[in-house]
Write a protein that holds these residues in place. Structure first.
Motif, PDB file in Angstrom:
ATOM      1  N   TRP A 199       0.815  -1.223   0.000  1.00  0.00           N
ATOM      2  CA  TRP A 199       0.000   0.000   0.000  1.00  0.00           C
ATOM      3  C   TRP A 199       0.842   1.264   0.000  1.00  0.00           C
ATOM      4  CZ3 TRP A 199      -4.655   0.977  -1.496  1.00  0.00           C
ATOM      5  CH2 TRP A 199      -5.544  -0.087  -1.617  1.00  0.00           C
ATOM      6  N   LEU A 200       1.980   1.243   0.677  1.00  0.00           N
ATOM      7  CA  LEU A 200       2.879   2.397   0.586  1.00  0.00           C
ATOM      8  C   LEU A 200       3.370   2.557  -0.849  1.00  0.00           C
ATOM      9  CD1 LEU A 200       4.852   1.779   3.900  1.00  0.00           C
ATOM     10  CD2 LEU A 200       3.134   3.550   3.497  1.00  0.00           C
ATOM     11  N   ASN A 201       3.654   1.437  -1.510  1.00  0.00           N
ATOM     12  CA  ASN A 201       4.034   1.482  -2.929  1.00  0.00           C
ATOM     13  C   ASN A 201       2.902   2.045  -3.785  1.00  0.00           C
ATOM     14  OD1 ASN A 201       6.571   0.418  -2.449  1.00  0.00           O
ATOM     15  ND2 ASN A 201       6.004  -1.675  -2.999  1.00  0.00           N
ATOM     16  N   ALA A 202       1.666   1.604  -3.511  1.00  0.00           N
ATOM     17  CA  ALA A 202       0.525   2.083  -4.307  1.00  0.00           C
ATOM     18  C   ALA A 202       0.335   3.589  -4.146  1.00  0.00           C
ATOM     19  CB  ALA A 202      -0.743   1.335  -3.893  1.00  0.00           C
ATOM     20  N   ALA A 203       0.458   4.076  -2.905  1.00  0.00           N
ATOM     21  CA  ALA A 203       0.300   5.516  -2.677  1.00  0.00           C
ATOM     22  C   ALA A 203       1.391   6.303  -3.386  1.00  0.00           C
ATOM     23  CB  ALA A 203       0.318   5.804  -1.175  1.00  0.00           C
ATOM     24  N   LEU A 204       2.626   5.822  -3.294  1.00  0.00           N
ATOM     25  CA  LEU A 204       3.730   6.515  -3.971  1.00  0.00           C
ATOM     26  C   LEU A 204       3.552   6.458  -5.486  1.00  0.00           C
ATOM     27  CD1 LEU A 204       6.713   5.395  -1.726  1.00  0.00           C
ATOM     28  CD2 LEU A 204       5.878   7.742  -2.034  1.00  0.00           C
ATOM     29  N   ALA A 205       3.064   5.354  -5.997  1.00  0.00           N
ATOM     30  CA  ALA A 205       2.825   5.251  -7.444  1.00  0.00           C
ATOM     31  C   ALA A 205       1.809   6.295  -7.890  1.00  0.00           C
ATOM     32  CB  ALA A 205       2.342   3.842  -7.798  1.00  0.00           C
ATOM     33  N   CYS A 206       0.776   6.526  -7.066  1.00  0.00           N
ATOM     34  CA  CYS A 206      -0.209   7.550  -7.400  1.00  0.00           C
ATOM     35  C   CYS A 206       0.415   8.943  -7.394  1.00  0.00           C
ATOM     36  CB  CYS A 206      -1.374   7.497  -6.420  1.00  0.00           C
ATOM     37  SG  CYS A 206      -2.438   6.048  -6.575  1.00  0.00           S
ATOM     38  N   VAL A 207       1.272   9.208  -6.412  1.00  0.00           N
ATOM     39  CA  VAL A 207       1.952  10.512  -6.359  1.00  0.00           C
ATOM     40  C   VAL A 207       2.827  10.702  -7.587  1.00  0.00           C
ATOM     41  CG1 VAL A 207       3.653  11.895  -5.121  1.00  0.00           C
ATOM     42  CG2 VAL A 207       1.881  10.677  -3.843  1.00  0.00           C
ATOM     43  N   TYR A 208       3.607   9.670  -7.947  1.00  0.00           N
ATOM     44  CA  TYR A 208       4.506   9.792  -9.100  1.00  0.00           C
ATOM     45  C   TYR A 208       3.720   9.970 -10.394  1.00  0.00           C
ATOM     46  CZ  TYR A 208       7.869   7.921  -5.709  1.00  0.00           C
ATOM     47  OH  TYR A 208       8.652   7.703  -4.597  1.00  0.00           O
ATOM     48  N   ALA A 209       2.563   9.297 -10.494  1.00  0.00           N
ATOM     49  CA  ALA A 209       1.721   9.467 -11.684  1.00  0.00           C
ATOM     50  C   ALA A 209       1.189  10.894 -11.740  1.00  0.00           C
ATOM     51  CB  ALA A 209       0.578   8.465 -11.668  1.00  0.00           C
ATOM     52  N   ARG A 210       0.773  11.415 -10.615  1.00  0.00           N
ATOM     53  CA  ARG A 210       0.255  12.774 -10.567  1.00  0.00           C
ATOM     54  C   ARG A 210       1.355  13.776 -10.926  1.00  0.00           C
ATOM     55  NH1 ARG A 210       0.984  17.871  -7.693  1.00  0.00           N
ATOM     56  NH2 ARG A 210      -0.987  18.994  -8.010  1.00  0.00           N
ATOM     57  N   ASN A 211       2.574  13.523 -10.451  1.00  0.00           N
ATOM     58  CA  ASN A 211       3.693  14.432 -10.715  1.00  0.00           C
ATOM     59  C   ASN A 211       4.389  14.159 -12.048  1.00  0.00           C
ATOM     60  OD1 ASN A 211       3.187  15.560  -8.221  1.00  0.00           O
ATOM     61  ND2 ASN A 211       4.829  14.444  -7.175  1.00  0.00           N
ATOM     62  N   ARG A 212       3.951  13.116 -12.757  1.00  0.00           N
ATOM     63  CA  ARG A 212       4.566  12.697 -14.023  1.00  0.00           C
ATOM     64  C   ARG A 212       6.061  12.431 -13.853  1.00  0.00           C
ATOM     65  NH1 ARG A 212       0.833  16.738 -15.473  1.00  0.00           N
ATOM     66  NH2 ARG A 212      -0.797  16.025 -16.909  1.00  0.00           N
ATOM     67  N   ASP A 213       6.395  11.760 -12.757  1.00  0.00           N
ATOM     68  CA  ASP A 213       7.794  11.494 -12.430  1.00  0.00           C
ATOM     69  C   ASP A 213       8.140  10.052 -12.810  1.00  0.00           C
ATOM     70  OD1 ASP A 213      10.314  11.135 -11.273  1.00  0.00           O
ATOM     71  OD2 ASP A 213       9.857  12.496  -9.610  1.00  0.00           O
ATOM     72  N   GLU A 214       8.574   9.866 -14.052  1.00  0.00           N
ATOM     73  CA  GLU A 214       8.859   8.525 -14.555  1.00  0.00           C
ATOM     74  C   GLU A 214      10.066   7.910 -13.876  1.00  0.00           C
ATOM     75  OE1 GLU A 214       9.693   6.119 -18.756  1.00  0.00           O
ATOM     76  OE2 GLU A 214       9.002   8.216 -18.781  1.00  0.00           O
ATOM     77  N   THR A 215      11.052   8.719 -13.522  1.00  0.00           N
ATOM     78  CA  THR A 215      12.262   8.177 -12.891  1.00  0.00           C
ATOM     79  C   THR A 215      11.933   7.507 -11.563  1.00  0.00           C
ATOM     80  OG1 THR A 215      13.646   9.863 -13.917  1.00  0.00           O
ATOM     81  CG2 THR A 215      14.539   8.752 -11.978  1.00  0.00           C
ATOM     82  N   LYS A 216      11.188   8.193 -10.714  1.00  0.00           N
ATOM     83  CA  LYS A 216      10.825   7.613  -9.424  1.00  0.00           C
ATOM     84  C   LYS A 216       9.894   6.413  -9.606  1.00  0.00           C
ATOM     85  CE  LYS A 216      11.511  11.607  -6.401  1.00  0.00           C
ATOM     86  NZ  LYS A 216      10.880  12.553  -5.446  1.00  0.00           N
ATOM     87  N   MET A 217       9.025   6.474 -10.603  1.00  0.00           N
ATOM     88  CA  MET A 217       8.129   5.351 -10.838  1.00  0.00           C
ATOM     89  C   MET A 217       8.922   4.100 -11.200  1.00  0.00           C
ATOM     90  SD  MET A 217       5.035   4.142 -10.899  1.00  0.00           S
ATOM     91  CE  MET A 217       3.804   5.421 -11.122  1.00  0.00           C
ATOM     92  N   ARG A 218       9.898   4.231 -12.061  1.00  0.00           N
ATOM     93  CA  ARG A 218      10.694   3.064 -12.457  1.00  0.00           C
ATOM     94  C   ARG A 218      11.516   2.536 -11.283  1.00  0.00           C
ATOM     95  NH1 ARG A 218      10.307   1.577 -17.570  1.00  0.00           N
ATOM     96  NH2 ARG A 218       9.380   3.045 -19.062  1.00  0.00           N
ATOM     97  N   GLU A 219      11.992   3.424 -10.430  1.00  0.00           N
ATOM     98  CA  GLU A 219      12.708   2.981  -9.231  1.00  0.00           C
ATOM     99  C   GLU A 219      11.759   2.206  -8.312  1.00  0.00           C
ATOM    100  OE1 GLU A 219      14.208   6.541  -7.534  1.00  0.00           O
ATOM    101  OE2 GLU A 219      15.873   6.747  -8.960  1.00  0.00           O
ATOM    102  N   LEU A 220      10.527   2.692  -8.218  1.00  0.00           N
ATOM    103  CA  LEU A 220       9.531   2.020  -7.384  1.00  0.00           C
ATOM    104  C   LEU A 220       9.176   0.650  -7.939  1.00  0.00           C
ATOM    105  CD1 LEU A 220       7.592   2.490  -4.903  1.00  0.00           C
ATOM    106  CD2 LEU A 220       5.886   3.200  -6.577  1.00  0.00           C
TER     107      LEU A 220
END
Length: 683
Positions: free
Chosen positions: A209-230
């Protein structure tokens, strides 16, 4: 598929949009209101007398009195904090509903109202402290005691914001949202590091769930780098799939609820990753774990009615859980098209709305295709052709014959840690119309019945010795055979009690189930075999049932203080077989239970706490008690109109190893060999 396209293609989507408009109508006439106080811990929202979840009205703006379904009125903490959890979650859900209606073309006022909820939380969130009243074991949140609860709530708000943005809505005060989501990102990142690295628990369901919440934040911020790290990093989405799910595709704690819980988090993260062209729906763990495999487990676990068993911790049923099931299975059905999803969806909607048709927010957001009415017969026919399945790593066996009358679920595997029960060699039985001998589920953790009854051996369909619950341990699968003549399972436990060996043999055919349970001990003991059912009634020679000799089954201190004996079966002249009728909670087709009663044994019909959704609604328990250094419990289950008959010179003898059982038109000889196990032959 976007919501607007669904409305053009599916009649059910248009009907659901109208339903959601009616739900939101009481709110749309005013500005959104959110609580100024942070929430507490939901599990304390339970009546201390009836152990039932307290009532909650999502439209109630504020509450100081909290009622249980039986009329108890509670005040103050911890109920106020638990109510606030429900209220914050309902605010987020309403924001997502309003966003969905905007996407459905119902007008800008829905978008403005949804955005208003997000902006008010953006203003309030920095004012919440890191929760000072959270319990020491919790990962602390700001808006809630737990960072876990915060992550779940945050995904709902973020999905609402993303849906609005996808539909072209522009937020007037976007900088407030930037700060809000930056704080959420920092909080979720810190909690994830503490859990996965400092505490060394990357496999926890919290991590998903922490991963899911962070994935939503990265999607909202359009941060592909952090998403791929996640996705690819330590404790990331792919790593968690490897360590948080067993190779047999069951969530590692062995609980149905947390299996759905984690799969739902995975699907949310996958939805966000897909915005960057990352396909997690086809991801594989190192032992072949996959989202699709987890969905298949749910389809196999469901009975013919579509009900999921409450293996280990998890609610028997409640509306929020049914919503989680509907969301998860709708997403899975849309992605993988599995017919086994349909009965589960029908049951979820039946429980929430009273009809097995699509309804509500989850259907509008995630549903695709149409399984009503034309696809119904094909889907249900395919589901009824399921066979047995062994979940070897998790330690569950599903016994099922294509088209058969009965199915069973047996538990021999790992205890399950903090979410486990003392239930090794437990047996759950289903008929065509629902559970005949169910798993009872788990009450909210704030209830004293959690450990005193629902986690104990005596609340399960297994054996307890000397009035004590089993020790936490892992049993053993000795043999599993699935062939043309039947499904055979041989289970063993040697650590439930000191100096005690328990073995359960199960043989299932298309028409009946034979259950042979043997206990052997180093010293004399009282050995209790339990079977719980929504309703048990004497089915043969009712005059042999008498008032119980004793109203207490122990000293009144252990789990038996929750058991009230109703009647006791006394063997008459030449009588050694006791038969009762088992009925499902939903009614319909029941089953006949027939058991051998060796001399000196006692069989009692009792009243026990009901399933965990309503413990005060009592159910029946059947207790077969023997005393000595060994005990043999031989029981047959069959069509309620055809109770089994037992025969043979040793049929009722203590320690018997051979019996004959018969129904009209068929007769079988069963032999139990210590080395070879149970063997049946037709005679």
């Amino acid at each position: 598929m976007r919501i607007g396209e669904k409305l053009q293609q599916y009649r059910w989507a248009e009907e659901i949009a109208g339903q959601l408009e009616r739900e939101l109508a009481p709110l749309l006439g005013a500005e959104p209101v959110i609580p100024a106080e942070p929430g507490g811990w939901w599990h304390q929202y339970v009546c201390p007398e009836h152990h039932t979840e307290l009532l909650f009205d999502p439209l109630e703006e504020d509450a100081t009195e909290f009622l249980c379904p039986y009329g108890c009125a509670l005040h103050g903490e911890p109920y106020r904090g638990a109510w606030l959890v429900m209220k914050h979650q309902s605010c987020a859900r309403f924001a997502l509903e309003a966003a969905a209606l905007y996407a459905a073309g119902r007008g800008r006022r829905y978008a403005d109202w949804s955005a208003g909820v997000l902006l008010r939380y953006a203003e309030q969130f920095p004012k919440y402290p890191v929760h000072p009243e959270a319990e020491g074991w919790m990962l602390k949140g700001r808006a809630f005691h737990q960072a876990l609860t915060e992550a779940i709530w945050a995904t709902t708000l973020l999905r609402a914001g993303l849906l609005l943005t996808d539909e072209g809505y522009e937020f007037a005060e976007a900088e407030k949202l930037d700060l809000f989501f930056a704080m959420l990102e920092e909080s979720m990142t810190q909690a994830r590091k503490l859990l996965a690295e400092e505490q060394g628990k990357p496999e926890s369901n919290y991590t998903a769930w922490l991963n899911a919440a962070l994935a939503c934040v990265y999607a909202r911020n359009r941060d592909e780098t952090k998403m791929r790290e996640l996705v690819d990093g330590f404790a990331g989405l792919k790593h968690h799939l490897t360590i948080g799910v067993n190779p047999d595709q069951m969530e590692y704690e062995g609980t149905t609820y947390y299996h759905v819980f984690v799969l739902r988090a995975y699907f949310i993260a996958a939805e966000m990753a897909e915005r960057f062209g990352i396909d997690l729906y086809a991801a594989r763990g190192e032992q072949g774990q996959s989202f699709e495999g987890m969905l298949d487990v749910l389809a196999d676990l469901a009975n013919e009615r579509g009900e999921l068993p409450a293996l280990h911790d998890g609610p028997y049923r409640r509306v929020p859980y049914s919503r989680e099931i509907a969301e998860t299975v709708e997403i899975g059905y849309a992605r993988y098209g599995k017919a086994g999803c349909v009965p589960i969806l029908r049951e979820a909607y039946r429980y929430m709305y009273g009809s097995p048709q699509r309804a509500g927010l989850e259907a509008l957001l995630y549903g695709q295709g149409s399984w009503e009415p034309d696809a119904r017969s094909e889907d249900e026919a395919q589901a009824k052709q399921r066979g047995s399945r062994l979940l070897e790593t998790s330690g569950f066996v599903i016994g099922r014959r294509p088209g058969g009358r009965l199915s069973f679920y047996a538990d021999y595997g790992p205890h399950g840690g903090s979410h486990g029960h003392d239930d090794k060699l437990h047996l759950t039985i289903a008929g065509r119309d629902g559970w005949l001998a169910p798993e009872l589920g788990m009450v909210p953790y704030g209830s004293g019945l959690r450990k005193d009854w629902y986690a104990c051996a005596q609340s399960h369909n297994t054996v307890a010795v000397n009035n004590r619950s089993q020790a936490a341990h892992t049993g053993e699968l000795v043999r599993y055979e699935d062939g043309e003549s039947g499904t055979y399972v041989w289970l063993r436990s040697t650590e439930a009690y000191p100096g005690c060996r328990l073995e359960r043999h199960l043989w299932l055919t298309d028409r009946w189930l034979l259950d042979w349970f043997v206990a052997e001990l180093d010293s004399e003991a009282t050995i209790d075999w339990w079977m719980h059912s929504p309703r048990l009634e004497p089915a043969y020679r009712r005059e042999l049932w008498q008032p119980p000799a004793n109203r207490l089954l122990d000293d009144g201190e252990g789990p038996y203080r929750f058991v009230r004996p109703l009647a006791e079966w006394t063997a008459g002249s030449g009588e050694s077989v006791c038969s009762v009728e088992m009925s499902a909670a939903a009614g319909g087709e029941g089953a006949a239970l027939s058991m051998l009663a060796p001399p000196g044994s006692r069989i009692m019909l009792a009243e026990t706490p009901g399933p965990a959704d309503n413990p005060a609604r009592s159910m029946n328990g059947l207790l077969h008690r023997q005393h000595g250094t060994s005990a043999s419990f031989v029981t047959a289950y069959s069509d309620s109109s055809r109770p089994a008959a037992f025969a043979g010179p040793e049929a009722a003898a203590a320690g018997t190893r051979a019996v004959e059982l018969s129904w009209p038109g068929e007769r079988w000889r069963a032999r139990l060999d210590p080395a070879e196990g149970l063997r049946l032959e037709r005679i």
